[in-house]
Write a protein that holds these residues in place. Structure first.
Motif, PDB file in Angstrom:
ATOM      1  N   ASP A  81      35.086  24.769  -4.589  1.00 21.74           N
ATOM      2  CA  ASP A  81      36.131  25.785  -4.756  1.00 21.74           C
ATOM      3  C   ASP A  81      36.993  25.606  -6.002  1.00 21.74           C
ATOM      4  O   ASP A  81      37.320  26.573  -6.675  1.00 21.74           O
ATOM      5  CB  ASP A  81      37.029  25.808  -3.511  1.00 21.74           C
ATOM      6  CG  ASP A  81      36.285  26.293  -2.279  1.00 21.74           C
ATOM      7  OD1 ASP A  81      35.332  27.075  -2.449  1.00 21.74           O
ATOM      8  OD2 ASP A  81      36.641  25.884  -1.165  1.00 21.74           O
ATOM      9  N   ASN A  82      37.387  24.382  -6.294  1.00 17.26           N
ATOM     10  CA  ASN A  82      38.344  24.185  -7.387  1.00 17.26           C
ATOM     11  C   ASN A  82      37.714  23.596  -8.641  1.00 17.26           C
ATOM     12  O   ASN A  82      38.402  23.029  -9.485  1.00 17.26           O
ATOM     13  CB  ASN A  82      39.513  23.299  -6.919  1.00 17.26           C
ATOM     14  CG  ASN A  82      39.053  21.941  -6.418  1.00 17.26           C
ATOM     15  OD1 ASN A  82      37.897  21.791  -6.012  1.00 17.26           O
ATOM     16  ND2 ASN A  82      39.937  20.961  -6.432  1.00 17.26           N
ATOM     17  N   ARG A  86      36.590  25.200 -11.064  1.00 12.58           N
ATOM     18  CA  ARG A  86      37.025  25.986 -12.217  1.00 12.58           C
ATOM     19  C   ARG A  86      38.228  25.339 -12.908  1.00 12.58           C
ATOM     20  O   ARG A  86      38.379  25.450 -14.120  1.00 12.58           O
ATOM     21  CB  ARG A  86      37.389  27.402 -11.769  1.00 12.58           C
ATOM     22  CG  ARG A  86      37.520  28.394 -12.911  1.00 12.58           C
ATOM     23  CD  ARG A  86      36.178  28.681 -13.508  1.00 12.58           C
ATOM     24  NE  ARG A  86      36.213  29.669 -14.560  1.00 12.58           N
ATOM     25  CZ  ARG A  86      35.152  30.106 -15.193  1.00 12.58           C
ATOM     26  NH1 ARG A  86      33.957  29.652 -14.862  1.00 12.58           N
ATOM     27  NH2 ARG A  86      35.234  30.999 -16.144  1.00 12.58           N
ATOM     28  N   ASN A  87      39.062  24.655 -12.141  1.00 15.43           N
ATOM     29  CA  ASN A  87      40.225  23.993 -12.729  1.00 15.43           C
ATOM     30  C   ASN A  87      39.808  22.964 -13.779  1.00 15.43           C
ATOM     31  O   ASN A  87      40.491  22.777 -14.786  1.00 15.43           O
ATOM     32  CB  ASN A  87      41.054  23.291 -11.645  1.00 15.43           C
ATOM     33  CG  ASN A  87      41.588  24.271 -10.616  1.00 15.43           C
ATOM     34  OD1 ASN A  87      41.625  25.479 -10.869  1.00 15.43           O
ATOM     35  ND2 ASN A  87      41.982  23.772  -9.458  1.00 15.43           N
ATOM     36  N   TRP A  93      33.460  32.766 -11.772  1.00 13.76           N
ATOM     37  CA  TRP A  93      32.219  32.283 -11.176  1.00 13.76           C
ATOM     38  C   TRP A  93      31.268  33.454 -10.920  1.00 13.76           C
ATOM     39  O   TRP A  93      31.687  34.558 -10.588  1.00 13.76           O
ATOM     40  CB  TRP A  93      32.477  31.566  -9.852  1.00 13.76           C
ATOM     41  CG  TRP A  93      33.266  30.302  -9.982  1.00 13.76           C
ATOM     42  CD1 TRP A  93      34.421  29.999  -9.343  1.00 13.76           C
ATOM     43  CD2 TRP A  93      32.974  29.166 -10.795  1.00 13.76           C
ATOM     44  NE1 TRP A  93      34.870  28.748  -9.692  1.00 13.76           N
ATOM     45  CE2 TRP A  93      33.994  28.211 -10.592  1.00 13.76           C
ATOM     46  CE3 TRP A  93      31.939  28.859 -11.689  1.00 13.76           C
ATOM     47  CZ2 TRP A  93      34.021  26.985 -11.237  1.00 13.76           C
ATOM     48  CZ3 TRP A  93      31.971  27.619 -12.341  1.00 13.76           C
ATOM     49  CH2 TRP A  93      32.992  26.715 -12.106  1.00 13.76           C
ATOM     50  N   ARG A 105      37.057  37.045 -10.387  1.00 14.33           N
ATOM     51  CA  ARG A 105      38.232  36.903 -11.275  1.00 14.33           C
ATOM     52  C   ARG A 105      38.399  35.468 -11.762  1.00 14.33           C
ATOM     53  O   ARG A 105      39.017  35.232 -12.799  1.00 14.33           O
ATOM     54  CB  ARG A 105      39.490  37.390 -10.559  1.00 14.33           C
ATOM     55  CG  ARG A 105      39.897  36.568  -9.360  1.00 14.33           C
ATOM     56  CD  ARG A 105      41.013  37.231  -8.569  1.00 14.33           C
ATOM     57  NE  ARG A 105      40.552  38.483  -7.957  1.00 14.33           N
ATOM     58  CZ  ARG A 105      41.250  39.174  -7.070  1.00 14.33           C
ATOM     59  NH1 ARG A 105      42.447  38.753  -6.711  1.00 14.33           N
ATOM     60  NH2 ARG A 105      40.773  40.290  -6.551  1.00 14.33           N
ATOM     61  N   GLU A 106      37.853  34.485 -11.008  1.00 18.46           N
ATOM     62  CA  GLU A 106      37.918  33.096 -11.472  1.00 18.46           C
ATOM     63  C   GLU A 106      36.836  32.776 -12.489  1.00 18.46           C
ATOM     64  O   GLU A 106      36.817  31.697 -13.067  1.00 18.46           O
ATOM     65  CB  GLU A 106      37.781  32.119 -10.288  1.00 18.46           C
ATOM     66  CG  GLU A 106      39.024  32.008  -9.425  1.00 18.46           C
ATOM     67  CD  GLU A 106      39.134  33.175  -8.445  1.00 18.46           C
ATOM     68  OE1 GLU A 106      38.082  33.676  -8.012  1.00 18.46           O
ATOM     69  OE2 GLU A 106      40.271  33.594  -8.150  1.00 18.46           O
ATOM     70  N   ASN A 145      37.944  24.882 -16.996  1.00 20.85           N
ATOM     71  CA  ASN A 145      38.852  25.553 -17.932  1.00 20.85           C
ATOM     72  C   ASN A 145      39.324  24.614 -19.036  1.00 20.85           C
ATOM     73  O   ASN A 145      39.634  25.055 -20.150  1.00 20.85           O
ATOM     74  CB  ASN A 145      40.062  26.116 -17.184  1.00 20.85           C
ATOM     75  CG  ASN A 145      39.691  27.338 -16.354  1.00 20.85           C
ATOM     76  OD1 ASN A 145      38.704  28.016 -16.652  1.00 20.85           O
ATOM     77  ND2 ASN A 145      40.455  27.616 -15.315  1.00 20.85           N
TER      78      ASN A 145
END
Length: 827
Positions: free
Chosen positions: A441-442, A444-445, A621, A618-619, A448
């Motif tokens: 889930d995270n 993307r953090n 993925w 929107r993230e 980035n």
């Protein structure tokens, strides 16, 4: 680990008899004689199991097996294709059945209890695929990390951490050669020694010290050098000092790991199958091998070699050519042609002195040949060399054909093909199967800020996943931050226990990155196959929806989808949110096209590509295509997506046309396009304005969709044909009804269902079936395409069967550019 069921001896004996006969059918000879014996054994099982209520499952499976065999014998021919797979699956399930297994609450099928029968059903739970073995078993302690000594400055901590994380080594950092001498004096030895030559100002003195240090190391321990210099003099000096590898800084980590994999031979992991009908000689060779810590198995009956290969899973085959029961050269050639064992390292033994010409003629000229009587002095160097070569070659081929390069898990196409085959066996043998979809889930953090760090997390997470699951479930990287797992289970409680173990394995320990520790958060969605829910795309869509619900739940973050139909799913809150995500992606243009080449086997250099739509949330993925298209085909948003893809494809064709390229694009369309009353006029206008020939567009629809919508589809496709566009029917099954559909819709191309090519190089019946199907389609003027091509060995067979075009990862992965060189890369 799962315990074996306990039966009364008469019943246990009959089940062993069924297992033995089924293995003879699969591995030795597919013959009527064995079928008759198998039918009698099934009748014996029934007579013993029917009076006992607790053996109801055994009774049901034995009745099913008896019925299938009876039908085959009555028809006078042995089962082929899917019927063959179903029969093997039932026999396999019967051999693994336990009393009331569905209610006993046992854990998912444990590795090592017994391997399923045959290569047609093992894709469900076997990792013995293309010669590969997995080292970590569920419920067992993982193999201890191997000690690797690194002589480098303190700043090399990052390199040490990457070697630990990606290579599975326990890295000890030393500041000097003197520290290494002290450790060696204390009777310690590394698995490998990596030395940064630039640590010492006088490199010549360093090399002399290393050469003397080499004497204190065991002969099998390799030395690897890291250096700024790359000239030939530096490299020659390194070789003289005993280097097994030389790497220029900054070090290419994957290359260094590959060298370590090839040279650091873990003898306790190697299993050697000795095929020799002279037992004294075979046992002597086995004793030598076991003295070096290798596991061995001696096979004195060469015709049972496939059983031994499947069950023992050797790292190398030691094969005598001087066999009494069969010609050793022909046997070696047959193993080399087997789709699962052709990369298995091979050492041949013979007392004959004039074999050179025969070896060459049999295509075995490159194999290692040792004379008899065998000596350990000759055997061990040859063994070490072949194991290194075989492992390195298999690793490269495996990466190219079916592995994700970051995670080393299977890739999406391999998983989907595996899933299709698994569902065939599941429908036949009533084995419970689930898909587990795991979202990071995270992640993307991290991405980035540092893409390389995100890849590091994916690689570490994949290793943790495999360590938790063990060797049997099939795990794949399905998207940027998505893993999928195919696994068997005995009860839903056991399935949830596995999911919790996976979540804890991924989340409990932080991930060590250069920027600091990272805590991963994962959500898990599960879908379960059933007789009414056994389509691969639907199961993946349901697992994806369940994963979204798990993410939203914010507690256990595990959710099981409970088998609603797609229509019932329409009211699912998660599905409504996903539709909103798709609409938002369309409005904000978070979409792009990928192109995969379709290449001729007949010398045609015309450029053809399939167009694939990809969308991102929107993230950032990727939204799983299976979920997106499973949803939009029932909603009007599908019309918007179809128009977007068509419009962008026409623009691409116009741009390519301006640059002098004529390209044909295959575009997938959804059933909702039939509701778009203005589509044909819009399409005609777009072609006229851009000057793009209608013949350069081919509209593709699946056989299932065409069958369900044939009445509404027929006038639409005729108007498409009148415009001059082509029509392609995807996932063509070959059934009589499907052939009638081809004639009715007047299609130009047919993309064959993947089942046509399963085990094709080794299955003469399947080759004949494919040849006949292609001939029938050719008489209708239809061009044939085979998709999912990942291995070159199948291409000559497809050419012989008359296939016109091929598509798959072997040629090129889907890409944003149309970059395939059709003019020079002719098949």
């Amino acid at each position: 680990m799962e315990s074996k069921p306990v039966f009364p001896e008469p019943l246990a004996g009959k089940l062993r008899r069924i297992e033995d006969l089924a293995e003879k059918l699969v591995y030795i000879k597919w013959s009527r004689e064995f079928f008759v014996l198998l039918q009698r054994a099934a009748q014996d099982v029934l007579s013993l199991a029917r009076p006992r209520p607790e053996y109801q499952k055994i009774t049901v499976l034995a009745e099913r097996l008896q019925q299938q065999i009876g039908e085959c014998l009555e028809q006078g021919e042995l089962p082929k294709g899917a019927e063959r797979e179903r029969l093997i699956a039932v026999a396999d399930a019967l051999c693994r059945a336990t009393p009331n297994a569905e209610d006993d609450g046992r854990e998912p099928i444990a590795p090592g209890s017994r391997r399923p029968i045959g290569n047609l059903t093992i894709p469900l739970f076997s990792r013995w695929d293309k010669g590969e073995r997995t080292q970590v078993n569920l419920g067992e302690k993982p193999v201890a990390s191997l000690p690797l000594w690194l002589i480098a400055p303190e700043s090399a901590q990052i390199l040490a951490r990457k070697l630990e994380q990606r290579g599975g080594f326990e890295v000890r950092l030393h500041a000097s050669l003197n520290e290494v001498r002290v450790a060696l004096a204390q009777a310690q030895q590394p698995a490998a020694l990596v030395i940064d030559l630039d640590q010492i100002s006088d490199s010549q003195a360093t090399l002399q010290q290393i050469a003397s240090l080499r004497q204190a190391l065991a002969p099998e321990i390799p030395l690897f050098f890291l250096a700024d210099r790359g000239d030939i003099t530096a490299r020659l000096e390194a070789v003289e000092a005993g280097a097994a590898g030389y790497f220029i800084k900054p070090v290419d980590i994957p290359l260094l790991l590959e060298a370590l994999d090839e040279r650091v031979l873990k003898t306790h992991d190697h299993r050697i199958l000795v095929v020799e009908d002279s037992l004294p000689a075979a046992r002597e060779a086995a004793r030598w091998l076991e003295s070096r810590g290798m596991a061995t198995q001696v096979l004195a009956q060469p015709l049972q070699i496939l059983q031994a290969l499947y069950n023992f899973q050797p790292s190398l085959l030691l094969l005598s050519l001087d066999l009494k029961e069969t010609d050793g050269l022909i046997l070696a050639r047959a193993i080399q042609q087997h789709e699962l064992f052709r990369e298995l390292p091979l050492i041949l033994l013979s007392a004959q002195t004039d074999l050179g010409q025969r070896l060459s003629a049999a295509g075995l000229g490159g194999e290692t040949l040792l004379g008899k009587p065998l000596s350990p002095e000759l055997l061990f160097p040859a063994l070490a060399k072949r194991l290194r070569q075989g492992y390195g070659l298999h690793r490269k081929l495996s990466q190219i054909s079916n592995r994700d390069t970051v995670s080393d898990l299977y890739n999406r196409p391999y998983f989907l093909a595996h899933l299709e085959r698994a569902l065939v066996a599941t429908a036949a043998n009533a084995q419970s199967v689930a898909i587990m979809l795991i979202a990071l889930d995270n992640l993307r953090n991290v991405e980035n800020n540092d893409v390389a760090a995100a890849d590091e997390v994916v690689a570490q997470a994949a290793k943790r996943l495999q360590a938790t699951l063990g060797p049997d479930p099939i795990a794949a990287r399905f998207g940027d931050a998505v893993f999928t797992v195919l696994l068997g289970f005995a009860s839903q409680d056991a399935l949830l226990a596995t999911a919790r173990a996976v979540r804890d394995g991924l989340e409990t320990q932080p991930y060590a990155l250069a920027s600091g520790d990272f805590k991963l958060r994962a959500s898990i969605g599960i879908s379960i196959a059933s007789p009414t829910m056994n389509e691969a795309s639907t199961l993946i869509q349901q697992a994806d929806l369940a994963c979204g619900m798990a993410r939203d739940s914010k507690d256990t973050r595990i959710h099981v989808h409970h088998g609603q139909s797609p229509e019932q799913d329409a009211d699912n809150p998660r599905q409504r949110r996903l539709l909103e995500e798709i609409r938002e992606a369309v409005q904000q243009q978070r979409m792009n096209l990928l192109f995969q080449p379709i290449v001729s086997l007949r010398g045609d250099t015309t450029e053809r590509y399939e167009v694939l739509l990809r969308m991102r949330n929107r993230e950032g993925w990727e939204l799983l295509p299976e979920t997106v298209f499973g949803l939009v085909k029932r909603h009007r948003i599908g019309m918007v997506l179809d128009r977007w893809v068509i419009a962008h494809s026409i623009r691409v064709l116009r741009d390519r046309q301006i640059r002098g390229h004529s390209v044909i694009l295959f575009i997938n369309i959804s059933p909702t396009i039939l509701q778009d009353e203005e589509l044909l006029n819009w399409l005609r206008s777009g072609l006229q304005k851009t000057g793009v020939p209608a013949a350069n567009l081919v509209f593709e629809i699946t056989e299932t969709t065409a069958e369900l919508n044939r009445q509404a589809l027929l006038p639409f496709l005729r108007q498409i044909k009148d415009l001059g566009c082509g029509i392609s029917l995807d996932h063509f099954s070959g059934h009589e009804r499907a052939q009638a559909l081809v004639q009715l819709l007047q299609v130009d191309y047919v993309k064959l269902d993947p089942r046509f090519t399963q085990n094709l190089p080794n299955d003469k019946d399947r080759q004949q079936q494919l040849d006949q199907t292609v001939h029938d389609l050719a008489t209708l003027g239809v061009t044939t395409i085979v998709t999912g091509i990942e291995e070159a060995v199948i291409l000559p067979v497809l050419w012989t069967c008359g296939i016109d075009y091929v598509q798959g990862f072997l040629l090129q992965r889907p890409h944003t550019d149309m970059s395939y060189d059709f003019a020079h890369m002719v098949l």
